[in-house]
Scaffold this motif. Sequence first.
Motif, PDB file in Angstrom:
ATOM      1  N   ALA A 107       0.885  -1.314   0.035  1.00  0.00           N
ATOM      2  CA  ALA A 107      -0.004   0.042  -0.143  1.00  0.00           C
ATOM      3  C   ALA A 107       1.027   1.315   0.015  1.00  0.00           C
ATOM      4  O   ALA A 107       0.639   2.277  -0.431  1.00  0.00           O
ATOM      5  N   GLN A 108       2.042   1.206   0.695  1.00  0.00           N
ATOM      6  CA  GLN A 108       2.960   2.360   0.946  1.00  0.00           C
ATOM      7  C   GLN A 108       3.492   2.633  -0.579  1.00  0.00           C
ATOM      8  O   GLN A 108       3.456   3.803  -0.990  1.00  0.00           O
ATOM      9  N   ALA A 109       3.628   1.441  -1.404  1.00  0.00           N
ATOM     10  CA  ALA A 109       4.162   2.034  -2.856  1.00  0.00           C
ATOM     11  C   ALA A 109       3.068   2.455  -3.761  1.00  0.00           C
ATOM     12  O   ALA A 109       3.252   3.447  -4.595  1.00  0.00           O
ATOM     13  N   ARG A 110       1.852   1.938  -3.476  1.00  0.00           N
ATOM     14  CA  ARG A 110       0.858   2.628  -4.308  1.00  0.00           C
ATOM     15  C   ARG A 110       0.468   4.010  -3.810  1.00  0.00           C
ATOM     16  O   ARG A 110       0.214   4.821  -4.892  1.00  0.00           O
ATOM     17  N   LEU A 111       0.633   4.270  -2.426  1.00  0.00           N
ATOM     18  CA  LEU A 111       0.362   5.696  -2.284  1.00  0.00           C
ATOM     19  C   LEU A 111       1.496   6.767  -2.362  1.00  0.00           C
ATOM     20  O   LEU A 111       1.168   7.764  -2.427  1.00  0.00           O
TER      21      LEU A 111
END
Length: 148
Positions: free
Chosen positions: A69-73
Amino acid sequence: MMEVILREDVRTLGKAGQMVRVKPGYARNFLLPQGLAYEATPGNKKRIEAETRARSVRLAAEKGEAEAAQARLASALISFTRKAGEEGKLFGSITGQDVADALTAQGHAVDKRKIELDHPIKTVGEHTVRIRLHPEVLADVRVTVVAE
């Protein structure tokens, strides 16, 4: 003093799976009824070991999901258009709930309680908002505020 084994992290006592000594009243009236601890019996010691193993597997999976999720955000950019005064001060403010709603609209489901916003955004410009996805994983999201 009474020995108990913590089932959950308790801020003032310790981490889950840890054996601690507490006053009997604290254990009897708070820790045991809330399900935060077990009495330290031999059977419960075996039980908490199994729970600790299961928790470590679950936490590793949650950390992996949080990193994804960090990579997507990292690429997320949120823009708000609000009425502002001449000096760039907003007539209202942008809160953590507004940021969570905007992220959800973009397809990133984020709970507003995970957004670390010390105070609402009240000025025009670009801001960075930190999101705690996991105790060890943080994501920064750029928020742009434009005057109407």
